[in-house]
Design an enzyme around this catalytic site. Structure first.
Site, mmCIF file in Angstrom:
data_model
loop_
_atom_site.group_PDB
_atom_site.id
_atom_site.type_symbol
_atom_site.label_atom_id
_atom_site.label_comp_id
_atom_site.label_asym_id
_atom_site.label_seq_id
_atom_site.Cartn_x
_atom_site.Cartn_y
_atom_site.Cartn_z
ATOM 1 N N SER A 1 0.862 -1.186 0.000
ATOM 2 C CA SER A 1 0.000 0.000 0.000
ATOM 3 C C SER A 1 0.894 1.230 0.000
ATOM 4 C CB SER A 1 -0.882 0.010 1.240
ATOM 5 O OG SER A 1 -1.405 1.314 1.423
ATOM 6 N N HIS B 1 -1.285 -1.429 -4.189
ATOM 7 C CA HIS B 1 -2.562 -1.084 -3.572
ATOM 8 C C HIS B 1 -2.590 0.429 -3.356
ATOM 9 C CE1 HIS B 1 -6.069 -2.055 -0.956
ATOM 10 N NE2 HIS B 1 -5.647 -1.036 -0.220
ATOM 11 N N ASP C 1 -4.792 3.578 -1.959
ATOM 12 C CA ASP C 1 -5.917 3.933 -1.096
ATOM 13 C C ASP C 1 -6.407 5.344 -1.409
ATOM 14 O OD1 ASP C 1 -6.149 1.635 0.746
ATOM 15 O OD2 ASP C 1 -4.095 2.155 1.297
ATOM 16 N N MET D 1 -9.082 8.145 -0.410
ATOM 17 C CA MET D 1 -9.984 8.516 0.689
ATOM 18 C C MET D 1 -10.498 9.935 0.474
ATOM 19 S SD MET D 1 -7.806 7.126 3.968
ATOM 20 C CE MET D 1 -6.881 5.587 3.898
ATOM 21 N N HIS E 1 -8.366 0.999 -3.900
ATOM 22 C CA HIS E 1 -9.310 0.823 -2.793
ATOM 23 C C HIS E 1 -10.017 2.154 -2.555
ATOM 24 C CE1 HIS E 1 -9.667 -0.168 1.813
ATOM 25 N NE2 HIS E 1 -10.840 0.006 1.243
ATOM 26 N N MET F 1 -12.231 4.466 -0.681
ATOM 27 C CA MET F 1 -12.877 4.780 0.591
ATOM 28 C C MET F 1 -13.510 6.159 0.452
ATOM 29 S SD MET F 1 -9.868 3.240 2.955
ATOM 30 C CE MET F 1 -8.764 3.274 1.550
ATOM 31 N N MET G 1 -11.294 -6.289 5.340
ATOM 32 C CA MET G 1 -10.497 -5.305 6.105
ATOM 33 C C MET G 1 -10.139 -5.909 7.460
ATOM 34 S SD MET G 1 -10.116 -2.685 4.165
ATOM 35 C CE MET G 1 -9.151 -1.769 5.372
ATOM 36 N N ASP H 1 -6.578 -6.628 4.126
ATOM 37 C CA ASP H 1 -6.014 -5.271 4.119
ATOM 38 C C ASP H 1 -5.992 -4.701 5.532
ATOM 39 O OD1 ASP H 1 -5.225 -2.681 3.594
ATOM 40 O OD2 ASP H 1 -6.999 -2.145 2.415
ATOM 41 N N GLY H 2 -4.765 -4.460 6.040
ATOM 42 C CA GLY H 2 -4.604 -3.763 7.309
ATOM 43 C C GLY H 2 -3.789 -4.543 8.319
ATOM 44 N N GLY H 3 -2.673 -3.942 8.734
ATOM 45 C CA GLY H 3 -1.873 -4.540 9.803
ATOM 46 C C GLY H 3 -1.130 -5.802 9.386
ATOM 47 N N GLY I 1 1.305 -1.945 4.020
ATOM 48 C CA GLY I 1 1.828 -0.588 3.864
ATOM 49 C C GLY I 1 3.013 -0.345 4.764
#
Ligand code: DX5
Ligand code: ZN
Length: 220
Positions: free
Chosen positions: A10, A34, A36, A38, A67, A69, A138, A176-178, A198
């Site tokens: 990311s 990826h 993002d 937003m 992605h 958002m 997510m 996606d995330g962490g 990311g």
């Protein structure tokens, strides 16, 4: 059936002033990028839009996974295609019935993915899984990079995997995330085949080694 793992850095965690160099550094080690987007409404943060995506498209041949958002992602689908996006993913929380937006993404020439937030149950996406090329589970609440992986989403990830396998679909499952060397194993075991990362890539002392460590953690 679960596919060979793919890593999707990311760019949110990259140094935006040196984005081209950051991408060049990891390009040969990863499978997609990826991005993002937003809008400050669907999530309390602002990131980037078409000009930056077009610039990224000029420096890499990696597929771009965008992605979205934002509250009105359908408004931007043609522009995203024009900017060089390959697959656009939208939230089920924005489109409880995503049939129309899926059709619009296809018409624009984009791949289509559906994203589900941590508090949203499997049942919300279940009727629409067949519409999508990719389901994105997510594992943080969206809006910011650098958050901790939420193990509580693993049962939902397993249900998505079971549904796809029992329906004989070839839909990708992205998490996606962490995600990093210490969390990727759990996500793989639960059925994910694409791993967004990311902070663990771009904030690592050596992003290439970070990607290799993630691959090693799931190469059993
Ligand atoms: C969060 C974004 C993620 C984020 C992942 O809203 O959707 O893609 O950039 O970043 P890390 O890997 O730092 O959790
Ligand atoms: Zn994302």
């Amino acid at each position: 059936m679960i596919k060979a793992p793919r890593i999707a850095p990311s760019i949110l965690a990259a140094d935006f002033a040196r984005l081209g160099e950051e991408i060049a550094l990891i390009e040969d080690e990863v499978d997609l990028l990826h991005v993002d987007v937003m809008d400050g409404h669907f999530v309390p943060n602002l990131t980037i839009g078409m000009p930056v995506i077009s610039s990224i498209r000029r420096v890499t041949d990696l597929p771009i996974d965008c992605h979205l958002m934002t509250l009105n992602p359908d408004f931007y689908l043609e522009d995203l295609k024009e900017a060089g996006v390959d697959i656009a993913t939208v939230h089920i929380e924005v489109f409880p019935d995503p049939n129309k937006v899926a059709g619009e993404a296809r018409e624009a020439g984009l791949g289509f993915g559906l994203v589900v937030n941590p508090p949203t149950p499997f049942e919300a996406i279940e009727p629409f899984i067949e519409l999508a090329d990719m389901i994105v589970v997510m594992s943080v609440n969206p809006g910011f990079g650098g958050q901790g992986f939420m193990e509580s989403v693993l049962p939902k990830l397993e249900r998505v995997r079971k549904f796809i396998d029992s329906a004989g679909l070839s839909t990708d499952i992205e998490v996606d995330g962490g995600i990093g060397p210490n969390t990727i194993g759990q996500a793989r075991d639960a059925g994910a085949d694409i791993f967004v990362a990311g902070t663990s890539v771009f904030r690592a002392p050596n992003p290439v080694i970070a990607v290799q460590e993630m691959r090693a953690a799931i190469s059993r």
